[in-house]
Structures are given as structure tokens and as C-alpha cells.
Design a protein around this motif. Structure first.
Motif, short mmCIF file in Angstrom:
data_model
loop_
_atom_site.label_atom_id
_atom_site.label_comp_id
_atom_site.label_asym_id
_atom_site.label_seq_id
_atom_site.Cartn_x
_atom_site.Cartn_y
_atom_site.Cartn_z
N GLN A 83 0.81 -1.22 0.00
CA GLN A 83 0.00 0.00 0.00
C GLN A 83 0.85 1.27 0.00
O GLN A 83 0.33 2.37 -0.20
N LEU A 84 2.15 1.14 0.24
CA LEU A 84 3.02 2.32 0.31
C LEU A 84 3.95 2.43 -0.90
O LEU A 84 4.96 3.14 -0.84
N LYS A 85 3.60 1.76 -1.99
CA LYS A 85 4.47 1.77 -3.18
C LYS A 85 4.52 3.15 -3.83
O LYS A 85 5.40 3.40 -4.65
N ASP A 86 3.60 4.03 -3.49
CA ASP A 86 3.63 5.40 -4.02
C ASP A 86 4.08 6.40 -2.96
O ASP A 86 3.90 7.61 -3.13
N CYS A 87 4.66 5.89 -1.88
CA CYS A 87 5.07 6.74 -0.76
C CYS A 87 6.59 6.68 -0.55
O CYS A 87 7.25 5.75 -1.00
N SER A 88 7.10 7.66 0.16
CA SER A 88 8.48 7.61 0.63
C SER A 88 8.48 7.65 2.15
O SER A 88 7.59 8.26 2.77
N LEU A 89 9.46 7.00 2.74
CA LEU A 89 9.59 6.91 4.19
C LEU A 89 11.00 7.29 4.59
O LEU A 89 11.97 6.75 4.07
N ILE A 90 11.10 8.25 5.50
CA ILE A 90 12.40 8.65 6.03
C ILE A 90 12.44 8.27 7.50
O ILE A 90 11.57 8.66 8.28
N THR A 91 13.43 7.47 7.90
CA THR A 91 13.48 6.93 9.25
C THR A 91 14.84 7.18 9.91
O THR A 91 15.84 7.41 9.24
N ALA A 92 14.82 7.10 11.23
CA ALA A 92 16.04 7.21 12.03
C ALA A 92 15.75 6.61 13.39
O ALA A 92 14.60 6.24 13.70
N THR A 93 16.77 6.48 14.23
CA THR A 93 16.60 5.94 15.58
C THR A 93 16.89 7.01 16.62
O THR A 93 17.60 7.98 16.35
N TYR A 94 16.34 6.81 17.82
CA TYR A 94 16.73 7.64 18.95
C TYR A 94 17.28 6.73 20.04
O TYR A 94 17.03 5.52 20.04
N SER A 95 18.04 7.30 20.94
CA SER A 95 18.77 6.46 21.89
C SER A 95 18.76 7.05 23.30
O SER A 95 18.38 8.21 23.51
#
Length: 345
Positions: free
Chosen positions: A291-303
Motif C-alpha cells: 500500500q506504500l508503493k507510491d510513498c516515501s519513508l524517512i526513518t532514524a533511531t533515537y537512543s
């Protein structure tokens, strides 16, 4: 095949214009707004090459072109100008976090709200993951003759409360002694180690006093149950309504598919579960969820104290303002990690 410098500039111009206008971009627009020293005819020829190479596409019968996933990937990896946030934006993030400092869950929810407010896209944030932390303190508090409150505190500041019902009243002195024994035996153990603890051995270490064993027989199962429950990581999301303002989601079915994903915590957790330490950009068909093939996702972690305990993400169309979102995600994760390290002792 590597792109020549002129093709790179034309691709960059097409992508940035399309990001800003959501309108297909023609050669005349590129010549007039971006490469004024290059004729529209030359740009048209270069665009034909870029289309043949898969970096841009022609939507329907439009005379203009739009970026493909391949074009966005090259843009993010090599062409994009990275712009840092200004001091006012840094201060906004710090100020918003300080409003809820001291409350871990509220802090994480605030992170999700800040992300959606600043990016104008949808945000996703996982709560601190219990299984990555260790037990810092266990406190048993007598509520009345039949109930004890168990307060479980981890080294990441996560607090879980559980009411334990007992058959007989326990003297305050005995309860205090049990508190000391449990903290001595269990403090510093990881959640995985606590899950596998030998309860019979722990009871033997406590000794033969019946009151100790009565409470232990009640406390330990409750403790383990609370820890097992805590493994079901909460995922907070915010800003889904922001996407309704974008032309990509004027299609009812497309918008419905997107909202269905945001309502599925397991899918959201799957998106953020394997996030690497660095900021990661996943574009269009690179996404694992159909369902997200037309989307972009930007991710990162917190610590916390250098230990990764959670992840954040920003979800939007492939026509995303990548440079700005990356800067916001970078600043927010650093600020969140610094605050957690300061407030959690």
C-alpha cells in the motif's frame, strides 16, 4: 551509466520543480526557471535521454515529465542540496520538548506531533522498546491489606505499574525486606534475562520465611507478565490529515489505502523495526508494504546513553521535500536522545 553534469542539473531542476508544484515539468520551464543559458530544444533532447534511462516519466498525455523512483533515488543520494534547520526551528523543537520533559510517553507523543507539524506529512514514532533495556528498580508499595502496587522502572525511564493481590496482610518490614532482596537479585538484568529467570532458585535464595515466599509467588509472575506485555511496542502516529491536502491523495482509494496502513500498528512497527542507526530514505517501490508503493519513508533511531531504544519515521508521497524532512528528522532524533539521556537517571 553515469549522468553528465547537464543531465544532472536538468534532473535536479525537474525534481525540485515537481516537488514544489506537483505539476509535470516541461523543457520550457526548466530553461526559463533553472537553466537560462540552455535552450528548450537542448533540454528537450536531454529529457528524452533521461526518460529513456528511466529517471523521468511521462504521465498520461501531459507534455511535461515527472520523476520516477529511480530519479528520486539519484536525487537523494547524489544531487540534493542538504540544508540545515535555522536557529528558530532548532529552538522550536527544544521548546516543544521542554513542555513535556520528565514524562517519557508524553515526550514520545510530542516527538510525533512535532514531526508532523514541521514536515506537513504523517509521522510515526515507536515508544521506547522494553526488550532493549534492563531493570533499574522494582518497588513494592502496600496499598491495603490485600493489594500491593509493583512499580517496575527500567534504565531507559520506562515505568510499568501492576496491582498484585495477596491472600494475607504483609507487615511493612517484611515488604521492605522483599524489596531489597528482589532489587539485589534482579537489578541490571535485561528483559530477556528476566524472562528466563529461575523462579524456584530465587525463592530458595530468599529463605524459608513463609511471608517472603507468599509475596514472591505473587510478585514474580506479575513482574514477568508485565514485562511480556511491555514487549508489545506502542506506535504513535500523527498528521495523517496532512496528506489530504496533497493532490496525490485526492484519489479516494489511494487515500483509503494510506489511512488503513496508519491504523495498523503491526504494519507501522514493521516499517520501523529494522531501522538502522543512520537516517534512511525508502522511496516508492522500495517499500516492503504494497500500500506504500507510491510513498516515501524517512526513518532514524533515537537512543538513551548511546543505546538505541526506538525509531521515528516520516511518511509522505514520493514527491517529498527530502532535504527539509531529513534535516528535521536528524535534529529531532538528536534532541530527543539528548533529553532522554539527561532526564533518565
Amino acid at each position: 551509466m553515469a549522468l553528465g553534469r547537464r543531465k544532472q542539473l536538468i534532473l535536479q531542476a525537474i525534481i525540485e520543480d515537481y516537488i514544489n508544484t506537483a505539476e509535470p515539468v516541461g523543457s520550457r520551464t526548466v530553461s526559463k526557471k533553472y537553466l537560462t543559458n540552455v535552450s528548450p530544444a537542448t533540454i528537450r533532447n536531454e529529457m528524452a535521454d533521461l526518460e529513456e534511462m528511466g529517471y523521468i516519466e511521462q504521465p498520461h498525455t501531459s507534455a511535461g515529465r515527472v520523476p520516477s523512483d529511480k530519479g528520486y533515488r539519484l536525487y537523494v543520494d547524489e544531487l540534493m542540496d542538504k540544508k540545515a534547520l535555522n536557529e528558530q526551528e532548532y529552538e522550536y523543537i527544544r521548546r516543544e520538548f521542554m513542555e513535556v520533559v520528565g514524562e517519557i510517553d508524553l515526550l514520545i507523543k510530542q516527538a510525533s506531533r512535532i514531526l508532523s507539524a514541521m514536515t506537513k506529512y504523517a509521522s510515526i514514532v515507536t515508544a521506547p522498546q522494553f526488550k532493549r533495556t534492563s531493570l533499574k528498580h522494582l518497588q513494592l508499595i502496600k496499598v491495603d491489606n490485600r493489594n500491593i502496587l509493583a512499580v517496575i522502572v527500567t534504565d531507559a525511564g520506562i515505568i510499568k505499574n501492576s496491582i498484585i493481590r495477596i491472600d494475607n496482610d504483609i507487615e511493612d518490614g517484611i515488604l521492605e525486606r522483599i524489596n531489597k532482596i528482589l532489587n539485589h537479585k534482579l537489578m541490571g538484568l535485561s528483559i530477556a534475562e528476566l524472562m528466563n529467570i529461575d523462579i524456584a532458585k530465587l525463592e530458595a535464595d530468599v529463605g524459608p520465611i513463609i511471608e517472603y515466599r507468599q509475596v514472591l509467588n505473587k510478585v514474580l509472575p506479575e513482574l514477568l507478565q508485565a514485562l511480556r506485555y511491555s514487549e508489545r511496542v506502542e506506535v504513535f502516529s500523527d498528521g495523517a490529515a496532512n496528506l489530504l491536502d496533497l493532490p496525490e491523495y485526492s484519489d479516494v482509494q489511494k487515500a483509503k489505502d494510506f489511512f488503513n496502513v496508519l491504523n495498523e500498528n503491526e504494519l507501522l512497527y514493521e516499517l520501523l523495526n529494522d531501522v538502522s542507526n543512520n537516517i534512511t530514505v525508502t522511496i516508492g517501490k522500495e517499500n516492503k508494504i504494497h500500500q506504500l508503493k507510491d510513498c516515501s519513508l524517512i526513518t532514524a533511531t533515537y537512543s538513551y546513553n548511546g543505546k538505541i531504544i526506538g525509531s521515528i519515521g516520516v511518511l509522505g508521497p514520493t514527491r517529498m521535500k527530502y532535504s527539509r524532512v531529513i534535516s528535521i528528522v536528524d535534529c529531532l532524533t538528536q534532541s530527543l536522545s539528548e533529553i532522554l539521556t539527561k532526564i533518565v537517571k
